[in-house]
Write a protein that holds these residues in place. Structure first.
Motif, PDB file in Angstrom:
ATOM      1  N   TYR A 104      -7.097 -30.231  27.784  1.00  0.00           N
ATOM      2  CA  TYR A 104      -7.297 -30.843  26.466  1.00  0.00           C
ATOM      3  C   TYR A 104      -7.411 -29.758  25.402  1.00  0.00           C
ATOM      4  O   TYR A 104      -6.757 -29.806  24.356  1.00  0.00           O
ATOM      5  N   CYS A 105      -8.247 -28.758  25.700  1.00  0.00           N
ATOM      6  CA  CYS A 105      -8.445 -27.693  24.730  1.00  0.00           C
ATOM      7  C   CYS A 105      -7.163 -26.886  24.537  1.00  0.00           C
ATOM      8  O   CYS A 105      -6.880 -26.387  23.448  1.00  0.00           O
ATOM      9  N   TRP A 106      -6.427 -26.757  25.616  1.00  0.00           N
ATOM     10  CA  TRP A 106      -5.171 -25.994  25.552  1.00  0.00           C
ATOM     11  C   TRP A 106      -4.207 -26.669  24.584  1.00  0.00           C
ATOM     12  O   TRP A 106      -3.610 -26.033  23.722  1.00  0.00           O
ATOM     13  N   PHE A 107      -4.099 -27.972  24.689  1.00  0.00           N
ATOM     14  CA  PHE A 107      -3.204 -28.665  23.767  1.00  0.00           C
ATOM     15  C   PHE A 107      -3.727 -28.597  22.347  1.00  0.00           C
ATOM     16  O   PHE A 107      -2.986 -28.576  21.390  1.00  0.00           O
ATOM     17  N   LYS A 108      -5.005 -28.531  22.234  1.00  0.00           N
ATOM     18  CA  LYS A 108      -5.639 -28.478  20.908  1.00  0.00           C
ATOM     19  C   LYS A 108      -5.456 -27.090  20.277  1.00  0.00           C
ATOM     20  O   LYS A 108      -5.155 -26.956  19.101  1.00  0.00           O
ATOM     21  N   ALA A 109      -5.667 -26.066  21.089  1.00  0.00           N
ATOM     22  CA  ALA A 109      -5.676 -24.713  20.530  1.00  0.00           C
ATOM     23  C   ALA A 109      -4.322 -24.027  20.638  1.00  0.00           C
ATOM     24  O   ALA A 109      -4.029 -23.095  19.885  1.00  0.00           O
ATOM     25  N   GLY A 110      -3.517 -24.445  21.592  1.00  0.00           N
ATOM     26  CA  GLY A 110      -2.220 -23.811  21.773  1.00  0.00           C
ATOM     27  C   GLY A 110      -2.304 -22.453  22.423  1.00  0.00           C
ATOM     28  O   GLY A 110      -1.318 -21.727  22.497  1.00  0.00           O
ATOM     29  N   THR A 111      -3.456 -22.100  22.883  1.00  0.00           N
ATOM     30  CA  THR A 111      -3.609 -20.814  23.567  1.00  0.00           C
ATOM     31  C   THR A 111      -4.733 -20.951  24.579  1.00  0.00           C
ATOM     32  O   THR A 111      -5.533 -21.888  24.495  1.00  0.00           O
ATOM     33  N   MET A 112      -4.782 -20.018  25.506  1.00  0.00           N
ATOM     34  CA  MET A 112      -5.855 -20.057  26.498  1.00  0.00           C
ATOM     35  C   MET A 112      -6.923 -19.010  26.189  1.00  0.00           C
ATOM     36  O   MET A 112      -7.784 -18.749  27.011  1.00  0.00           O
ATOM     37  N   ASP A 113      -6.833 -18.402  25.031  1.00  0.00           N
ATOM     38  CA  ASP A 113      -7.748 -17.301  24.724  1.00  0.00           C
ATOM     39  C   ASP A 113      -9.139 -17.832  24.366  1.00  0.00           C
ATOM     40  O   ASP A 113      -9.285 -18.725  23.516  1.00  0.00           O
ATOM     41  N   LEU A 114     -10.144 -17.278  25.014  1.00  0.00           N
ATOM     42  CA  LEU A 114     -11.501 -17.767  24.802  1.00  0.00           C
ATOM     43  C   LEU A 114     -11.926 -17.615  23.344  1.00  0.00           C
ATOM     44  O   LEU A 114     -12.567 -18.494  22.771  1.00  0.00           O
ATOM     45  N   GLY A 115     -11.527 -16.493  22.747  1.00  0.00           N
ATOM     46  CA  GLY A 115     -11.916 -16.249  21.362  1.00  0.00           C
ATOM     47  C   GLY A 115     -11.383 -17.340  20.442  1.00  0.00           C
ATOM     48  O   GLY A 115     -12.093 -17.837  19.562  1.00  0.00           O
ATOM     49  N   ALA A 116     -10.133 -17.732  20.686  1.00  0.00           N
ATOM     50  CA  ALA A 116      -9.548 -18.784  19.853  1.00  0.00           C
ATOM     51  C   ALA A 116     -10.259 -20.103  20.093  1.00  0.00           C
ATOM     52  O   ALA A 116     -10.478 -20.888  19.172  1.00  0.00           O
ATOM     53  N   ALA A 174     -13.116 -12.532  33.267  1.00  0.00           N
ATOM     54  CA  ALA A 174     -11.985 -13.168  32.588  1.00  0.00           C
ATOM     55  C   ALA A 174     -12.411 -13.695  31.226  1.00  0.00           C
ATOM     56  O   ALA A 174     -13.512 -14.223  31.065  1.00  0.00           O
ATOM     57  N   ARG A 175     -11.517 -13.514  30.255  1.00  0.00           N
ATOM     58  CA  ARG A 175     -11.772 -14.069  28.933  1.00  0.00           C
ATOM     59  C   ARG A 175     -10.630 -14.977  28.491  1.00  0.00           C
ATOM     60  O   ARG A 175     -10.538 -15.337  27.329  1.00  0.00           O
ATOM     61  N   ASP A 176      -9.734 -15.259  29.442  1.00  0.00           N
ATOM     62  CA  ASP A 176      -8.661 -16.203  29.187  1.00  0.00           C
ATOM     63  C   ASP A 176      -8.938 -17.394  30.087  1.00  0.00           C
ATOM     64  O   ASP A 176      -9.245 -17.231  31.272  1.00  0.00           O
ATOM     65  N   MET A 177      -8.855 -18.583  29.567  1.00  0.00           N
ATOM     66  CA  MET A 177      -9.321 -19.731  30.338  1.00  0.00           C
ATOM     67  C   MET A 177      -8.495 -19.973  31.599  1.00  0.00           C
ATOM     68  O   MET A 177      -9.040 -20.382  32.620  1.00  0.00           O
ATOM     69  N   LEU A 178      -7.208 -19.734  31.507  1.00  0.00           N
ATOM     70  CA  LEU A 178      -6.407 -19.944  32.706  1.00  0.00           C
ATOM     71  C   LEU A 178      -6.753 -18.905  33.770  1.00  0.00           C
ATOM     72  O   LEU A 178      -6.903 -19.224  34.951  1.00  0.00           O
ATOM     73  N   LEU A 179      -6.881 -17.678  33.294  1.00  0.00           N
ATOM     74  CA  LEU A 179      -7.244 -16.606  34.222  1.00  0.00           C
ATOM     75  C   LEU A 179      -8.585 -16.930  34.884  1.00  0.00           C
ATOM     76  O   LEU A 179      -8.763 -16.786  36.092  1.00  0.00           O
ATOM     77  N   LEU A 204       4.163 -17.645  28.752  1.00  0.00           N
ATOM     78  CA  LEU A 204       4.216 -18.504  27.578  1.00  0.00           C
ATOM     79  C   LEU A 204       4.042 -17.684  26.302  1.00  0.00           C
ATOM     80  O   LEU A 204       3.267 -18.033  25.410  1.00  0.00           O
ATOM     81  N   GLY A 205       4.758 -16.579  26.272  1.00  0.00           N
ATOM     82  CA  GLY A 205       4.781 -15.778  25.060  1.00  0.00           C
ATOM     83  C   GLY A 205       3.423 -15.289  24.613  1.00  0.00           C
ATOM     84  O   GLY A 205       3.131 -15.223  23.423  1.00  0.00           O
ATOM     85  N   GLY A 206       2.598 -14.999  25.585  1.00  0.00           N
ATOM     86  CA  GLY A 206       1.319 -14.402  25.228  1.00  0.00           C
ATOM     87  C   GLY A 206       0.254 -15.438  24.908  1.00  0.00           C
ATOM     88  O   GLY A 206      -0.865 -15.087  24.564  1.00  0.00           O
ATOM     89  N   ARG A 207       0.610 -16.709  25.022  1.00  0.00           N
ATOM     90  CA  ARG A 207      -0.433 -17.693  24.765  1.00  0.00           C
ATOM     91  C   ARG A 207      -1.328 -17.859  25.989  1.00  0.00           C
ATOM     92  O   ARG A 207      -2.421 -18.415  25.899  1.00  0.00           O
ATOM     93  N   VAL A 208      -0.833 -17.412  27.097  1.00  0.00           N
ATOM     94  CA  VAL A 208      -1.704 -17.240  28.259  1.00  0.00           C
ATOM     95  C   VAL A 208      -1.735 -15.754  28.541  1.00  0.00           C
ATOM     96  O   VAL A 208      -0.691 -15.129  28.671  1.00  0.00           O
ATOM     97  N   GLN A 209      -2.910 -15.218  28.578  1.00  0.00           N
ATOM     98  CA  GLN A 209      -3.007 -13.765  28.663  1.00  0.00           C
ATOM     99  C   GLN A 209      -3.759 -13.320  29.910  1.00  0.00           C
ATOM    100  O   GLN A 209      -4.581 -14.064  30.467  1.00  0.00           O
ATOM    101  N   TYR A 210      -3.456 -12.115  30.289  1.00  0.00           N
ATOM    102  CA  TYR A 210      -4.325 -11.422  31.243  1.00  0.00           C
ATOM    103  C   TYR A 210      -5.366 -10.722  30.381  1.00  0.00           C
ATOM    104  O   TYR A 210      -5.077  -9.713  29.747  1.00  0.00           O
ATOM    105  N   HIS A 211      -6.539 -11.272  30.311  1.00  0.00           N
ATOM    106  CA  HIS A 211      -7.528 -10.778  29.352  1.00  0.00           C
ATOM    107  C   HIS A 211      -8.870 -10.616  30.072  1.00  0.00           C
ATOM    108  O   HIS A 211      -9.518 -11.596  30.439  1.00  0.00           O
ATOM    109  N   LEU A 212      -9.222  -9.350  30.281  1.00  0.00           N
ATOM    110  CA  LEU A 212     -10.522  -9.071  30.891  1.00  0.00           C
ATOM    111  C   LEU A 212     -11.390  -8.378  29.867  1.00  0.00           C
ATOM    112  O   LEU A 212     -10.903  -7.579  29.066  1.00  0.00           O
TER     113      LEU A 212
END
Lengths: 745, 525
Positions: B186-198, B133-138, B73-81
């Motif tokens: 819910y948060c994903w639709f709100k934030a548009g990303t899965m990044d914890l920082g966002a 993991a620091r990405d919610m989907l991950l 999804l164009g980097g909105r879901v990341q592999y983020h450790l």
């Protein structure tokens, strides 16, 4: 307070090394090289600690009055505003404690070599004893509450291990467990007291100097001005320890707490805080006193100590008479600046002490087990110490602690010698006439008994007489007549003490030996009792000498003689000196009380001699055989320790146990029952949906129904254990949702 | 070396998975080789975790060793450790228990050894990934992945009621996770990303926060488990093989408390502050309830399982005290509990291998024939009941101290007064068990002549004992790394401008020392 560096950590470290050595390698080494390879290091290391302690005390004596030796080993805990070091401190109070512990402890180690000879657990015994020395020395040398708590619980652990040393008898193991758990109840008080003190001081408002009326600002009230300057004349010590007038409490060292409590800018703020309707300091002191009562076997937590006699006798002498059980007294003395600030706390401490002194002494009157007599005697004597500490006579409490360590260790070791000589017989009814067979034991026991009874010029005389006088003269107690009622209780306890001690002496050592007949045949080694080996009797002689002469360092001021002990400890308790009040009863009263004390001691001795000497007087037997209900009732109640153990067992132990069983049932039937019910409902729903799926919908999958049906099916699969399909479904579903979300966005 | 230093988090996470694949593909018929390989892989992973430990800079308490790559999804879901102090200690705990578990299993298992080893390694990857993991989907993927190997560990190698226990474990956890999934969406639709920082920067209304917090907290509360959601735990423990119990108690339970601290609390700070009293009370109930129920258990393993409920109650209480000491103590207690309870399950497993029973009534007097075993058991017991100088004390002390001074919890002092009885009760049930098993006369003839610890068992137990002592004597080693991170994570909860759902003015955080004492007047009465 001025701090000087000295490697104090070595003092506890050496016994710890011994404990590790014997604990890890002892079993194997003992098998190969027998006992010497165990006892030499185990005995030498505590003596080395003693030598270092002496050097330290010499250095301390040479330094100024308000000097303490200090050794910071490492930073232990640091979180947020809390900083705790592993650091040791020896002021004049710790110095006395460390000397007593290392000296008496080392002597008892020497004695143990003979007493524990040929025990297969020899290595374990010495490992635990050394570990105890370590914990006890940490306790007395710790410079903060938390490190003290390490020693505090550490001695409890060693007590547990050593009471249950002969663990194959369930009775011993249970006694050890009881000791640990009752101590933990006390430790509960210790912990809460510490939390309350920490946050109470942390949050105490700082009040700027001004006229005293303004200082009573309510907590949280306006005090916007910055903290007071550190150069307050009342706190000259602050600069030395790096503590400034307005700094918050960040560590839990005794020095810092004392500085803050005594800081005039905060004192009113601290004293003004209220908890549960009482003053903060009062509640803190009572909580700490609960800890002290647990460790030092005071009402209501004394019940573990008599049972603790299940341990080997040297353990009883070291841990359950001379050192560990006095830790509570040390705690109160260490916190003198807190206790002295609360008249209510002082009253509670003194009253509990006096009541315990008399209560335990009466139980001691009728016991037949020689160690039980000494155990109740210890409880009683600890009560005397708390009485002294409660009336603010801290140096007297420590003085009695020291003399008691000498004479009670001597008595216990004497009883151990008797028990060994009589082939592990502890019942005094089966002894008698041992004076001729065990002359050294008999003489040392008699001397120590004179000391505890308070015969003039013996050590116990000086310390106990001072306690009685200080109680009588106290002006701090919140009781009608101030200390007179407590004095009366203590005097009655002193009479009992003299009586039961000489009763045990006459029963054991005079008359004819009564143990030969049945015990001898039973065991097959029916020899007459014999004197113990040299290594044991030497220790008895040394301790008897200390029991006789140890009081001479604290001669009464009344006699115009120098009281070196009080002078030595004076700086340690200087902070609370101005809070202790006298009732001004005058020298005449003091002389009179002293004469009365001597009369009490002699009366007890005379009564015991009349009734029990040589076992010839028929009155005791006749009284015991009496069928008069009053006599029998009283005797039974007291002999059975007023049934307090039974009461605790019924109410607290069984009560908690039944509560636990009830909760376990609730857990199984209600909480888990709901879970299983939920599961069954889910299964039924799934089955119904499955049936609908098969019979009604029947292949022609309706777009609206599909979701719920599939859910039902997967739930059913789940419950038959096919998890993979669900995970697969879940993940796919999730990815689909993500894709939809992406498209919508 | 650049490969190692740049991708150390990926390595530490996926090395066990690689080992598992090798075992399944090449060594499926060679149990001995599979065992050794698994052991080697786990040790190598431990080595990596130690490198991580050494390289971690504790001062800022920030996320370090970050690895970030667009996933889809164009980097909105990341592999983020990434790894901060909290993740660090839990990864190290996981990596430490890994080889010990594998080593402890080598003789007790007769069937399907390679599959078992693969499952254990697979589980390790999932656990470490969850902590890093620091990405919610991950995170969610790792979180759900954990269930599968654990389900099989219980379901295949477990005791007689293993299917019931495994399904119960699975459904319970899954039920909670579904709510969390909804909240994540819910948060994903709100934030548009899965990044914890966002997500941390999301501006959610207090009401939204309450619902989302409830969904997250439910999932984590089941995992902890917080009373009254704990009933899966005793069943799972009793039926699980030793290795399963060790991992379950040692690491898996911490997923719940870790999740609360990492996600539920900082993402929804207003809700967390509002809910703190409720969760703290549940924690206290768990402490006392778990301890009392533990005392009447007749199965040693069940007793230890209930003791976990009690110990984890402390962790929950510490986290929701919202103080630096309490929450740091909570993280420390997670570590300490992993060591001591993990150790207890290993020890019970050793006993079970010899006697094939866990009933208290069958034992008695074992100390005589098995002195070394009895000593190690005693040390572990003492660590568990929080004897000062061993690891258990530090956590309990900090939790109780922090909670006592908490200005956020109503009746904090009362809560501590009740919770601290857990310390007394802990001594009661553990020493009770110790006495029944080890002291007194030999309970039965079968207790005679049991072999003492074997060499392999020494290897398993000594590291645990060393750490129990080490962490008790020098807890700063861990606290220094954990403390700053905990304060950072809790920052949103203590920010002065936090708007609570009821609009109450928030009290000042307690550890803001200068504000409280220097500025004065802000102390909560």
């Amino acid at each position: 307070m001025h701090l000087e560096h000295f490697p104090l950590g070595l003092i506890p470290l050496l016994p710890l090394l011994g404990a590790v050595y014997a604990g890890f390698f002892g079993a194997r080494l003992q098998r190969r090289w027998r006992e010497p390879v165990i006892y030499w290091p185990a005995i030498v290391l505590p003596w080395a600690s003693f030598v270092i302690t002496v050097v330290a005390v010499a250095k301390l004596a040479g330094a100024g009055h308000h000097t303490a030796l200090y050794h910071r080993a490492w930073s232990w805990l640091s979180v947020g505003s809390l900083q705790v070091d592993v650091a040791f401190q020896m002021d004049r109070l710790s110095a006395v404690m460390a000397l007593v512990v290392t000296l008496v402890g080392s002597l008892i180690h020497v004695y143990s070599r003979g007493y524990m000879k040929d025990d297969p657990g020899f290595w374990r015994f010495f490992s635990n004893m050394n570990l105890f020395m370590f914990a006890m020395l940490v306790l007395v040398l710790a410079d903060n509450f938390l490190l003290m708590f390490v020693g505090w619980e550490g001695v409890g652990l060693c007590s547990y291990l050593l009471i249950g040393f002969w663990y194959r008898e369930t009775k011993n193991a249970v006694a050890g467990m009881k000791a640990f758990i009752v101590n933990r109840i006390g430790d509960y008080g210790f912990s809460l007291g510490l939390f309350l003190l920490f946050w109470g001081l942390f949050l105490a408002p700082v009040v700027t100097t001004g006229d005293p009326g303004d200082r009573l600002a309510a907590p949280g009230g306006p005090h916007a001005a910055p903290a007071v300057d550190a150069a307050e004349p009342g706190a000259p010590a602050a600069a030395d320890t790096g503590i400034h007038g307005g700094a918050p409490l960040t560590s839990v060292t005794f020095r810092e707490v004392q500085t803050i409590v005594e800081d005039p800018a905060r004192r009113d703020g601290i004293l003004g805080q209220r908890v549960l309707g009482a003053g903060l300091i009062t509640v803190v002191c009572l909580l700490f006193f609960l800890g002290a009562a647990g460790k030092s076997a005071q009402i209501p937590l004394y019940v573990w100590l008599p049972d603790a006699m299940a341990g080997p006798t040297p353990v009883s002498a070291l841990i359950h008479a001379a050192t560990m059980v006095t830790a509570g007294v040390y705690l109160v003395a260490r916190l003198h600046f807190l206790f002295a600030a609360s008249a209510a706390a002082m009253t509670v401490v003194a009253t509990v002490g006096a009541l315990t002194a008399l209560f335990a002494a009466t139980i001691g009157l009728f016991q037949y087990d020689i160690k039980k007599v000494l155990a109740y005697s210890t409880v009683s004597q600890l009560g005397f110490m708390f009485l002294a500490a409660g009336v603010g006579a801290y140096w007297v409490a420590i003085f009695h602690l020291m003399t008691h360590a000498f004479f009670k260790a001597c008595l216990f070791l004497g009883s151990g010698s008797v028990i060994l000589g009589c082939h592990h017989e502890q019942d005094m009814r089966k002894m008698g006439g041992l004076r001729k067979l065990m002359p050294i034991t008999a003489v040392t026991y008699a001397l120590a008994a004179c000391a505890i009874a308070g015969f003039p010029f013996f050590s116990g005389f000086f310390s106990k007489d001072e306690i009685l006088w200080k109680a009588f003269d106290s002006g701090n107690l919140l009781l009608p007549g101030k200390g007179i009622a407590l004095w009366a209780l203590a005097a009655a306890a002193a009479l009992c003490t003299s009586f039961y001690m000489f009763r045990s002496y006459f029963l054991t050592f005079t008359g004819t030996y009564r143990g030969g007949q049945d015990a001898g045949h039973g065991h097959g080694h029916g020899h007459a009792p014999h004197e113990s080996p040299r290594s044991m009797t030497v220790v008895l002689v040394v301790l008897a000498a200390l029991a006789v002469g140890g009081g001479w360092i604290g001669l009464p001021i009344l006699w115009g003689l120098p009281n070196r002990f009080e002078q030595w400890l004076e700086p340690a308790f200087a902070g609370s000196h101005h809070l202790i009040e006298s009732a001004h009863r005058g020298h005449g009263a003091e002389w009179g009380l002293m004469a009365l004390s001597v009369a009490i001691a002699i009366a007890g001795w005379f009564a015991a001699r009349w009734l029990f000497r040589d076992g010839k007087n028929p009155i005791p037997a006749r009284l015991l055989a009496s069928s008069r209900p009053a006599v029998r009732g009283v005797y039974r109640t007291v002999f059975n320790k007023y049934y307090v153990d039974e009461f605790y067992g019924r109410v607290f132990v069984r009560g908690t146990r039944q509560l636990s069983e009830l909760l376990a049932r609730v857990d199984r039937d209600v909480v888990d029952g709901l879970v299983n019910l939920w599961g069954s409902v889910g299964r039924v729903v799934s089955d119904v949906q499955g049936m609908i799926d098969a019979h009604v919908v029947d292949g022609a999958v309706n777009a609206i129904g599909a979701g719920s049906v599939r859910l039902g099916r997967s739930l059913r699969r789940l419950q038959t254990g096919r998890i993979q399909s669900y995970v697969f479904g879940l993940t796919t579903g999730f990815v689909i949702l993500v894709v939809i979300g992406y498209l919508l966005a | 070396m650049a490969l190692v230093s740049d991708h150390i988090l990926s390595l530490v996470t996926f090395l066990p998975l690689a080992g598992a694949l090798v075992i399944l593909l090449c060594l499926a018929r060679r149990p001995t080789a599979a065992g050794w390989l698994a052991c080697g892989v786990a040790l190598a992973d431990l080595g990596l975790a130690v490198l991580l430990w050494l390289g971690y800079d504790p001062v800022p308490g920030t996320d370090q060793f970050v690895e970030r790559a667009a996933w889809f999804l164009g980097g909105r879901v990341q592999y983020h450790l990434a790894c901060d102090g909290i993740s660090l200690v839990l990864v190290l705990l996981t990596a430490l228990l890994g080889p010990l578990v594998i080593l402890s299993t080598k003789s007790s298992l007769s069937q399907r050894v390679p599959l078992f080893m693969a499952m254990a390694l697979f589980l390790q990857t999932a656990m470490i990934g969850t902590f890093l993991a620091r990405d919610m989907l991950l995170f969610y993927v790792f979180w759900e992945l954990m269930l599968i190997p654990m389900y099989f560990l219980i379901g295949i190698w477990g005791g007689p009621r293993r299917i019931y226990a495994a399904v119960k474990f699975f459904i319970f956890t899954m039920a909670g996770s579904v709510f969390m999934l909804v909240a994540i969406l819910y948060c994903w639709f709100k934030a548009g990303t899965m990044d914890l920082g966002a997500w941390l920067a999301l501006d959610l209304t207090p009401t939204e926060q309450l619902w989302l917090f409830a969904a997250f907290a439910l999932a984590f509360a089941i995992k902890v488990p917080i009373w009254p959601l704990h009933t899966w735990l005793p069943d799972a423990h009793v039926e699980a093989p030793t290795a399963g119990s060790v991992i379950l108690a040692g690491v898996l339970l911490k997923m719940g408390t870790y999740g609360l601290l990492r996600y539920a609390m900082p993402l929804f700070p207003a809700a967390a502050v509002t809910a703190a009293p409720v969760l703290a009370v549940l924690g206290v109930i768990g402490i006392v309830f778990g301890a009392l129920v533990a005392w009447v258990q007749t199965d040693v393993k069940k007793l230890v399982a209930y003791s976990s409920v009690s110990h984890l109650g402390f962790v929950v209480l510490g986290l929701f005290s919202l103080t630096a000491q309490g929450a740091t103590g909570g993280v420390f207690q997670m570590l300490a509990h992993g060591l001591s309870t993990g150790g207890l399950f290993l020890l019970v497993g050793i006993l079970y291998e010899r006697r094939h029973t866990r009933e208290l009534a069958d034992f008695g007097g074992l100390a005589h024939g098995m002195p070394a075993y009895a000593s190690v058991f005693l040390i572990t017991t003492l660590a568990s009941i929080g004897l000062p100088g061993l690891c258990g004390f530090v956590g309990e002390f900090l939790i109780l101290l922090g909670t006592f001074g908490s200005s956020q919890l109503p009746h904090a002092k009362l809560l501590v007064a009740v919770a601290a009885t857990g310390v007394i009760l802990g001594a009661i049930y553990m020493l009770w068990m110790y006495q029944k098993v080890f002291l007194g006369p030999l309970g039965s003839k079968k207790n005679q002549g049991l072999p003492d610890l074997a060499l392999r068992e020494w290897f398993v137990l000594v590291p645990l004992v060393v750490f129990m002592v080490w962490l008790g004597v020098g807890p700063n080693l861990v606290l220094a790394k954990v403390g700053p991170s905990v304060e950072r994570v809790l920052e949103p909860l203590t920010a002065p401008g936090l708007v609570l759902p009821h609009g109450d003015p928030r009290p000042a955080p307690l550890w803001a020392v200068p504000a409280v004492l220097g500025g004065g007047g802000e102390v909560a009465p």
